[in-house]
Design an enzyme around this catalytic site. Structure first.
Site, PDB file in Angstrom:
ATOM      1  N   GLY A 286       0.987  -1.319   0.223  1.00 48.09           N
ATOM      2  CA  GLY A 286      -0.192  -0.380  -0.071  1.00 48.09           C
ATOM      3  C   GLY A 286       0.607   1.238   0.278  1.00 48.09           C
ATOM      4  O   GLY A 286       0.360   2.465  -0.081  1.00 48.09           O
ATOM      5  N   GLY A 287       1.897   0.731   0.125  1.00 43.73           N
ATOM      6  CA  GLY A 287       3.046   2.573   0.043  1.00 43.73           C
ATOM      7  C   GLY A 287       3.147   3.312  -1.166  1.00 43.73           C
ATOM      8  O   GLY A 287       3.124   2.000  -2.263  1.00 43.73           O
ATOM      9  N   LYS A 364      11.163   4.423   6.453  1.00 43.20           N
ATOM     10  CA  LYS A 364      12.120   5.677   6.330  1.00 43.20           C
ATOM     11  C   LYS A 364      12.520   6.556   6.168  1.00 43.20           C
ATOM     12  O   LYS A 364      13.187   7.881   6.271  1.00 43.20           O
ATOM     13  CB  LYS A 364      11.600   4.756   4.491  1.00 43.20           C
ATOM     14  CG  LYS A 364      10.207   6.749   4.063  1.00 43.20           C
ATOM     15  CD  LYS A 364       9.574   6.099   2.542  1.00 43.20           C
ATOM     16  CE  LYS A 364       7.793   6.891   3.303  1.00 43.20           C
ATOM     17  NZ  LYS A 364       7.803   6.775   1.815  1.00 43.20           N
ATOM     18  N   LYS A 406      20.878   5.505   1.570  1.00 42.40           N
ATOM     19  CA  LYS A 406      20.899   6.465   3.231  1.00 42.40           C
ATOM     20  C   LYS A 406      21.964   5.351   3.707  1.00 42.40           C
ATOM     21  O   LYS A 406      22.489   5.687   4.940  1.00 42.40           O
ATOM     22  CB  LYS A 406      19.416   6.709   3.495  1.00 42.40           C
ATOM     23  CG  LYS A 406      19.516   8.717   2.723  1.00 42.40           C
ATOM     24  CD  LYS A 406      17.834   8.294   4.022  1.00 42.40           C
ATOM     25  CE  LYS A 406      17.566  10.140   3.554  1.00 42.40           C
ATOM     26  NZ  LYS A 406      17.008   9.885   1.696  1.00 42.40           N
ATOM     27  N   VAL A 444      12.669   9.146  -4.003  1.00 41.33           N
ATOM     28  CA  VAL A 444      11.046   8.749  -4.902  1.00 41.33           C
ATOM     29  C   VAL A 444      10.653  10.252  -4.836  1.00 41.33           C
ATOM     30  O   VAL A 444      10.325  11.109  -3.740  1.00 41.33           O
ATOM     31  CB  VAL A 444      11.116   8.445  -4.471  1.00 41.33           C
ATOM     32  CG1 VAL A 444       9.932   7.622  -5.033  1.00 41.33           C
ATOM     33  CG2 VAL A 444      11.828   6.791  -4.426  1.00 41.33           C
ATOM     34  N   LEU A 445      10.215  10.931  -6.066  1.00 44.69           N
ATOM     35  CA  LEU A 445       9.295  12.033  -5.661  1.00 44.69           C
ATOM     36  C   LEU A 445       8.320  11.777  -5.665  1.00 44.69           C
ATOM     37  O   LEU A 445       7.628  10.675  -6.549  1.00 44.69           O
ATOM     38  CB  LEU A 445       9.416  12.628  -7.865  1.00 44.69           C
ATOM     39  CG  LEU A 445      10.851  13.343  -8.488  1.00 44.69           C
ATOM     40  CD1 LEU A 445      10.631  13.659  -9.162  1.00 44.69           C
ATOM     41  CD2 LEU A 445      11.928  14.298  -7.380  1.00 44.69           C
ATOM     42  N   SER A 447       6.610  10.642  -3.147  1.00 42.08           N
ATOM     43  CA  SER A 447       6.419   9.377  -2.258  1.00 42.08           C
ATOM     44  C   SER A 447       5.945  10.268  -0.832  1.00 42.08           C
ATOM     45  O   SER A 447       6.378  10.878  -0.404  1.00 42.08           O
ATOM     46  CB  SER A 447       7.558   8.625  -2.192  1.00 42.08           C
ATOM     47  OG  SER A 447       8.956   9.117  -1.046  1.00 42.08           O
ATOM     48  N   THR A 468      16.266  23.290   5.074  1.00 43.92           N
ATOM     49  CA  THR A 468      16.807  22.554   5.705  1.00 43.92           C
ATOM     50  C   THR A 468      18.012  23.316   5.957  1.00 43.92           C
ATOM     51  O   THR A 468      18.759  23.942   6.963  1.00 43.92           O
ATOM     52  CB  THR A 468      17.654  20.780   5.913  1.00 43.92           C
ATOM     53  OG1 THR A 468      18.464  20.374   4.894  1.00 43.92           O
ATOM     54  CG2 THR A 468      16.346  20.231   6.468  1.00 43.92           C
TER      55      THR A 468
END
Length: 610
Positions: A286-287, A364, A406, A444-445, A447, A468
């Protein structure tokens, strides 16, 4: 009913034109011959019948003459010429002679009258459009004087309800400079966009180049951003070709259009070999990534798809979406389960016996995992271990884990937990018959929790956009591309690899924010950008492979690295003891393992085991 009336009217008009052509010719060449002579009557009837027959063959009665062009003129020419030839053959068969001069003059009159009637309707429509009050319409510049640009101009000029009024073109082709397309001037290349917008008082810009790549689009947008005109783009080429949209359905340019890199061409045949007709299980279905993997997998005709996730709403949504567009009659099965529940994961994989597992379930969010390292362990490490070991035990053919950039030289708990998950997968791969591999992504654009939805939410509230650090850079890719890479990795995997995509140049987050502000129709003065400082665990830049990982290109823009392993006794010890450790101790343990820093007591334990 309307079609029948239109057909009858056109056939009547054509009949009058055919007979008029013949009798004008008769009066010119044979003024003394009777109108009702047998040869004239036979020729008239033959020409009339053959014309109507050929008009249907060449679909002259089905054309929208308001948009008539050279194609329609050629069809008229073919129909008239063939009907004249048929009439000439009939004359020869009956009279052993052909009235050549009469046939030529009739042919000429026929084309002039038929073509004139039809094209006069287009002229009338154009003149009617010329009377439209364009002062209420938005003056529009079209970028791209090719086929798509001409279609856009025609659509806008011939649609009285259109809000846009095209006034000029800009095209980089020097051969088109100072010429006209659809009666509109081509005023130079992209370097003149700012000047043309100012001189012609342009309020809208349409980019009409469907095949434009990201680099070219970015360069054009840089020029458009120097103006105050609203910029839109025609749909993508594949959408136009598939008929999903028309060329006049413009869309706003999204920041995603300017980012990422050109998509990798997939080896569809190799992917189909391990997906077609098989049972596919996706964890975290579902992500953002998991759901897109499901969408991409359906293109390769699996027999069954197991949609496994912890959140019932997201699993329900992807199930309904896939079932509503189920063109391949795939069986969809949903399972609500937590990858931390080892017993249930083993039972599910034993029950469904998947051939392929895509493991996308994970935590994440970097700052959240910094504050909750035990959750990173439970979901990213223990969850991965459960699914991987279940896949190994029950004979899954291929297991692909979704990792992250990462995980390279991690400075965050989230990155470290993903690196440990990679170690688990690689370790199991050494003895397993299952093919295990991991795939590392950049950002990821679009998400969940990614920077673009955050920026858009801040824009809706009127700003400011928070960044940041002014030097913060990231790699970007689209969700579909990330998911395609996962599928390709499954076809390339031989066991133990970490796949990495050549993601092009990294993008400054502050530049991303500026682009989004501009594309939303605001200025930096109106919205503002606020720097908040680097958050715990964040790096100014991300890496895709560290210096100890050997990168080898094995497919177009896809690399594979052999990462160093860490003895599993260290990971097992962390899993056994993590609940007893303080947050500070747990944080340190996770980072030590991810960086292969073994303590002396661990070395002693390993020596005893050996």
């Amino acid at each position: 009913m309307l079609y029948s009336k239109r057909l009858a009217s056109l056939m009547m008009l054509d009949s009058i034109i055919v007979l008029t052509s013949i009798y004008i010719c008769r009066f010119i060449l044979m003024p003394n011959e009777s109108v009702f002579s047998p040869m004239i009557m036979i020729s008239s009837l033959t020409l009339l019948l053959s014309h109507h027959l050929l008009a249907h063959v060449y679909k002259l009665y089905k054309r929208v003459w308001r948009y008539s062009s050279v194609g329609e003129l050629i069809s008229i020419l073919k129909a008239v010429t063939m009907s004249i030839l048929i009439t000439a053959l009939v004359q020869y068969a009956i009279n052993h002679d052909v009235y050549y001069r009469a046939m030529v003059i009739t042919w000429m009159m026929h084309i002039i009258l038929l073509g004139g009637l039809r094209f006069s309707w287009r002229v009338y429509q154009d003149q009617t459009m010329a009377m439209v009050d364009y002062s209420t319409k938005k003056r529009t510049l079209i970028i791209g004087g090719g086929a798509a640009g001409a279609m856009v101009a025609r659509q806008l000029k011939h649609n009285p309800k259109a809000e846009l009024h095209p006034v000029a073109f800009v095209d980089d082709d020097p051969l088109k400079n100072k010429l006209e397309v659809m009666q509109l001037p081509v005023l130079g290349g992209r370097e003149r966009i700012e000047e043309v917008v100012r001189e012609l008082n342009i309020s809208n810009i349409i980019i009409a180049i469907p095949s434009l790549n990201k680099r070219e689009l970015t360069e054009i947008m840089k020029e458009c951003s120097k103006t105050t005109a609203k910029t839109q783009i025609v749909p993508m080429l594949e959408d136009l070709l598939s008929g999903k949209v028309s060329v006049s359905e413009f869309r706003n340019i999204q920041v995603e259009d300017l980012l990422g890199r050109e998509p990798v061409e997939l080896d569809s045949e190799a992917i189909s070999l391990y997906l077609k007709g098989n049972t596919i299980l996706v964890t975290g279905a579902g992500g953002s990534i998991g759901s897109e993997i499901c969408r991409q997998v359906t293109n390769f005709n699996p027999a069954r798809m197991i949609l496994l996730g912890h959140g019932e709403n997201s699993i329900y949504n992807i199930e309904m979406e896939l079932k509503s567009s189920n063109l391949h009659h795939i069986e969809y099965i949903t399972e609500i389960a937590d990858v931390q529940d080892r017993e249930k994961i083993f039972k599910l994989i034993e029950k469904h016996k998947p051939n392929v597992v895509f493991h996308a379930a994970a935590h994440k969010h970097v700052p959240l995992m910094e504050r909750n390292p035990e959750e990173a362990i439970k979901n990213n490490v223990i969850g991965t271990k459960n699914v991987a070991e279940a896949a190994d035990k029950h004979g899954v053919d291929t297991f692909i884990m979704i990792s992250s950039d990462k995980a390279v030289n991690p400075t965050s708990v989230m990155g470290a937990s993903k690196r440990i998950a990679e170690m688990i997968v690689q370790d199991i791969s050494r003895e397993s018959k299952t093919t295990f591999a991991a795939v590392r992504f950049g950002n990821v654009l679009g998400s969940r929790g990614s920077v673009i939805p955050l920026f858009k939410a801040q824009l809706q509230k009127g700003g400011p956009i928070t960044v940041t650090h002014p030097d913060m850079v990231r790699y970007f890719m689209t969700i579909p591309e990330a998911s395609r890479l996962v599928l390709q990795a499954g076809a390339l995997a031989k066991g133990g690899e970490i796949f990495v995509l050549d993601m092009g140049e990294p993008v400054k987050i502050v530049d991303l924010a500026k682009n989004l502000i501009r594309l939303s129709g605001f200025t930096e003065e109106e919205i503002g950008i606020e720097f908040t400082g680097i958050r715990p665990g964040e790096k100014l830049f991300e890496e895709l492979l560290n210096e100890n990982e050997i990168a080898e290109q094995i497919y177009s823009k896809i690399y594979v690295g052999k990462a160093t392993l860490n003895p599993t006794i260290v990971i097992d010890k962390l899993i056994d003891e993590f609940k007893e450790l303080s947050l500070l101790q747990l944080h340190q343990e996770i980072m030590d393992i991810a960086h292969n820093r073994l303590r002396q007591e661990t070395r002693n334990e390993m020596a005893v085991v050996q």
